[in-house]
Design an enzyme around this catalytic site. Structure first.
Site, PDB file in Angstrom:
ATOM      1  N   HIS A 158       0.761  -3.116   1.465  1.00 54.03           N
ATOM      2  CA  HIS A 158       1.225  -4.502   1.612  1.00 54.03           C
ATOM      3  C   HIS A 158       0.920  -4.942   3.039  1.00 54.03           C
ATOM      4  O   HIS A 158       1.711  -4.713   3.954  1.00 54.03           O
ATOM      5  CB  HIS A 158       2.729  -4.586   1.297  1.00 54.03           C
ATOM      6  CG  HIS A 158       3.283  -5.978   1.317  1.00 54.03           C
ATOM      7  ND1 HIS A 158       4.443  -6.332   0.658  1.00 54.03           N
ATOM      8  CD2 HIS A 158       2.851  -7.115   1.921  1.00 54.03           C
ATOM      9  CE1 HIS A 158       4.692  -7.622   0.866  1.00 54.03           C
ATOM     10  NE2 HIS A 158       3.736  -8.113   1.635  1.00 54.03           N
ATOM     11  N   HIS A 179      -1.219  -8.208   5.086  1.00 54.49           N
ATOM     12  CA  HIS A 179      -2.027  -9.438   5.111  1.00 54.49           C
ATOM     13  C   HIS A 179      -2.938  -9.343   6.324  1.00 54.49           C
ATOM     14  O   HIS A 179      -2.452  -9.263   7.449  1.00 54.49           O
ATOM     15  CB  HIS A 179      -1.119 -10.661   5.222  1.00 54.49           C
ATOM     16  CG  HIS A 179      -0.087 -10.730   4.129  1.00 54.49           C
ATOM     17  ND1 HIS A 179      -0.288 -11.445   2.972  1.00 54.49           N
ATOM     18  CD2 HIS A 179       1.129 -10.139   3.998  1.00 54.49           C
ATOM     19  CE1 HIS A 179       0.778 -11.306   2.184  1.00 54.49           C
ATOM     20  NE2 HIS A 179       1.651 -10.510   2.785  1.00 54.49           N
ATOM     21  N   HIS A 207       4.230 -11.497  -4.657  1.00 56.86           N
ATOM     22  CA  HIS A 207       5.425 -11.419  -3.813  1.00 56.86           C
ATOM     23  C   HIS A 207       6.567 -12.014  -4.642  1.00 56.86           C
ATOM     24  O   HIS A 207       6.429 -13.129  -5.172  1.00 56.86           O
ATOM     25  CB  HIS A 207       5.258 -12.260  -2.548  1.00 56.86           C
ATOM     26  CG  HIS A 207       4.389 -11.656  -1.490  1.00 56.86           C
ATOM     27  ND1 HIS A 207       3.129 -11.191  -1.733  1.00 56.86           N
ATOM     28  CD2 HIS A 207       4.628 -11.437  -0.166  1.00 56.86           C
ATOM     29  CE1 HIS A 207       2.617 -10.721  -0.597  1.00 56.86           C
ATOM     30  NE2 HIS A 207       3.499 -10.849   0.372  1.00 56.86           N
ATOM     31  N   GLU A 223      11.651 -11.811  -2.246  1.00 58.60           N
ATOM     32  CA  GLU A 223      11.754 -11.665  -0.781  1.00 58.60           C
ATOM     33  C   GLU A 223      12.868 -12.620  -0.345  1.00 58.60           C
ATOM     34  O   GLU A 223      13.932 -12.188   0.067  1.00 58.60           O
ATOM     35  CB  GLU A 223      10.403 -12.002  -0.116  1.00 58.60           C
ATOM     36  CG  GLU A 223      10.413 -11.867   1.405  1.00 58.60           C
ATOM     37  CD  GLU A 223       9.084 -12.303   2.055  1.00 58.60           C
ATOM     38  OE1 GLU A 223       8.269 -12.976   1.398  1.00 58.60           O
ATOM     39  OE2 GLU A 223       8.881 -11.971   3.248  1.00 58.60           O
ATOM     40  N   ASP A 231       3.245  -5.508   6.228  1.00 68.24           N
ATOM     41  CA  ASP A 231       3.206  -6.948   5.959  1.00 68.24           C
ATOM     42  C   ASP A 231       2.331  -7.725   6.955  1.00 68.24           C
ATOM     43  O   ASP A 231       1.170  -7.970   6.671  1.00 68.24           O
ATOM     44  CB  ASP A 231       4.630  -7.516   5.912  1.00 68.24           C
ATOM     45  CG  ASP A 231       4.771  -8.696   4.961  1.00 68.24           C
ATOM     46  OD1 ASP A 231       3.795  -9.036   4.279  1.00 68.24           O
ATOM     47  OD2 ASP A 231       5.874  -9.271   4.885  1.00 68.24           O
ATOM     48  N   ASP A 232       2.901  -8.096   8.086  1.00 69.30           N
ATOM     49  CA  ASP A 232       2.182  -8.855   9.116  1.00 69.30           C
ATOM     50  C   ASP A 232       2.502  -8.242  10.473  1.00 69.30           C
ATOM     51  O   ASP A 232       3.238  -8.823  11.281  1.00 69.30           O
ATOM     52  CB  ASP A 232       2.627 -10.325   9.081  1.00 69.30           C
ATOM     53  CG  ASP A 232       2.379 -10.956   7.728  1.00 69.30           C
ATOM     54  OD1 ASP A 232       1.236 -11.321   7.434  1.00 69.30           O
ATOM     55  OD2 ASP A 232       3.345 -11.042   6.934  1.00 69.30           O
TER      56      ASP A 232
HETATM   57  N1  HPA Z   1       5.719 -13.463   2.495  1.00 66.98           N
HETATM   58  C1  HPA Z   1       5.048 -14.415   1.873  1.00 66.98           C
HETATM   59  N2  HPA Z   1       3.839 -14.812   2.224  1.00 66.98           N
HETATM   60  C2  HPA Z   1       3.250 -14.183   3.232  1.00 66.98           C
HETATM   61  C3  HPA Z   1       3.894 -13.182   3.920  1.00 66.98           C
HETATM   62  C4  HPA Z   1       5.193 -12.793   3.523  1.00 66.98           C
HETATM   63  O1  HPA Z   1       5.853 -11.899   4.098  1.00 66.98           O
HETATM   64  N3  HPA Z   1       3.044 -12.781   4.881  1.00 66.98           N
HETATM   65  C5  HPA Z   1       1.913 -13.507   4.755  1.00 66.98           C
HETATM   66  N4  HPA Z   1       2.044 -14.371   3.764  1.00 66.98           N
HETATM   67 ZN    ZN Z   2       3.560 -10.022   2.331  1.00 69.48          ZN
END
Ligand code: HPA
Ligand code: ZN
Length: 340
Positions: free
Chosen positions: A18, A20, A198, A201, A279-280
């Site tokens: 996971h 991006h 996703h 969240e 994630d990021d």
């Molecule tokens: N959630 C949703 N969209 C996203 C995320 C995330 O954590 N990171 C990059 N796009």
């Molecule tokens: Zn994500």
């Protein structure tokens, strides 16, 4: 936490599922690329930009994330971005990555789909050859845009069908439920793509049900809110449906401000196939090792539990069975032989 657990995590073979790629854009590289492309960032310096990385929710993060991605123009930019990420995780013993990219973030700005994907694929190839990191690529639809827009993106992706393993669904979750994308996911399945979304969240457990039953996903990204619904939790465990959790993301976006309350431990108790990812990482304060360490510290995980999470990462991957087995036996051998 003791040094030996840090050392254990650092050397553990890991899979990142996971991630991006636009979320790996470190401020230093962002300024460098902005300058060579003649683009001006809203921030005066790397420090100023980093100071802006304080988020009350997902949307506040997304606004900055899309802005940062706006300086990526040339094929070389996407190559540099991806290569920097691979070099970084190579130092963390990440052996396999399944990376999301957001085509619409770029095509909406007039950048060709081919420019984006060619740069990413060139880096993935080099990562395989030079660093020994295996990889897959997943294209994500932006859920704040229309399903029609997602259909157009799918159409472009079809030209790269053999280089893209699946499709995902990301961006602003609340108000954009999986059901909005039922038709385009059905078409993606027909075309042979694997499916992810996703869900749960910021959105409710119902969105996870929709991802399962309407989109027929192969994996859920995040899925934190599943514990609100006992029937759903049991169903996820029964199906051994993977949830790709991102603890530092959850902390930074206030999904779970205190990791001592993170749902991961309960999920493992319920036999849910939970995994840890970043994630990021450029925005959320850490790559794979930092996510493992923060979680292990907050939940007081044992070495066995940490190794189990690393195993789950490979189990939940889209690797072929033989490669999966090899990685799993590497993790087990590493854990058995580890000495402080
Ligand atoms: N959630 C949703 N969209 C996203 C995320 C995330 O954590 N990171 C990059 N796009
Ligand atoms: Zn994500």
């Amino acid at each position: 936490m003791n040094d030996s657990l840090h050392k254990f995590i650092a050397g553990l073979p890991k899979a990142e599922l996971h991630l991006h790629i636009e979320g790996t854009f470190e401020p230093e590289l962002m300024f460098e690329i902005a300058e060579r492309n003649g683009k001006k960032l809203k921030y005066a310096s790397v420090e100023d930009l980093r100071k802006a990385y304080s988020f009350n929710n997902l949307q506040e993060f997304l606004d900055i994330y899309y802005e940062g991605a706006g300086v990526l123009i040339e094929e070389r930019d996407f190559y540099d971005l991806t290569m920097a990420y691979l070099r970084k995780v190579h130092t963390e013993n990440v052996r396999h990555v399944e990376i999301f990219f957001d085509p619409q973030t770029h095509t909406e700005r007039g950048i060709a789909f081919s420019t984006v994907i060619d740069g990413i694929l060139r880096a993935l190839e080099e990562g395989r050859e030079e660093l020994g990191i295996t990889s897959e690529l997943i294209m994500s639809f932006l859920r704040h845009l229309s399903e029609e827009d997602a259909f157009k993106t799918l159409e472009e992706g079809l030209k790269y069908k053999d280089r893209i393993i699946g499709v995902g669904l990301d961006s602003s979750e609340l108000g954009n439920p999986p059901s909005k994308f039922e038709r385009v996911f059905a078409k993606a399945r027909e075309e042979g793509f694997l499916l992810m979304a996703h869900a749960g969240e910021e959105g409710p457990a119902d969105y996870i049900w929709e991802a399962l039953n309407l989109l027929n996903v192969d994996r859920i990204d995040h899925g934190n809110r599943c514990l609100d619904d006992d029937v759903l939790s049991a169903e996820l465990a029964r199906r051994q449906m993977a949830l790709t959790l991102c603890p530092l993301s959850n902390k930074k976006l206030q999904v779970c401000p205190d990791l001592r309350n993170h749902p991961l431990r309960k999920m493992l108790e319920k036999n849910i196939l939970a995994t840890i990812h970043s994630d990021d990482p450029a925005y959320f304060g850490g790559y794979m090792n930092a996510n493992f360490i923060a979680t292990a510290e907050a939940l007081d995980l044992t070495r066995e539990e940490i190794a189990h999470l690393a195993e789950n990462g490979f189990k939940a991957s889209f690797l072929l069975d033989e490669a999966k087995e090899e990685h799993l036996s590497d993790v087990r051998a590493y854990a058995a032989d580890f000495s402080e």
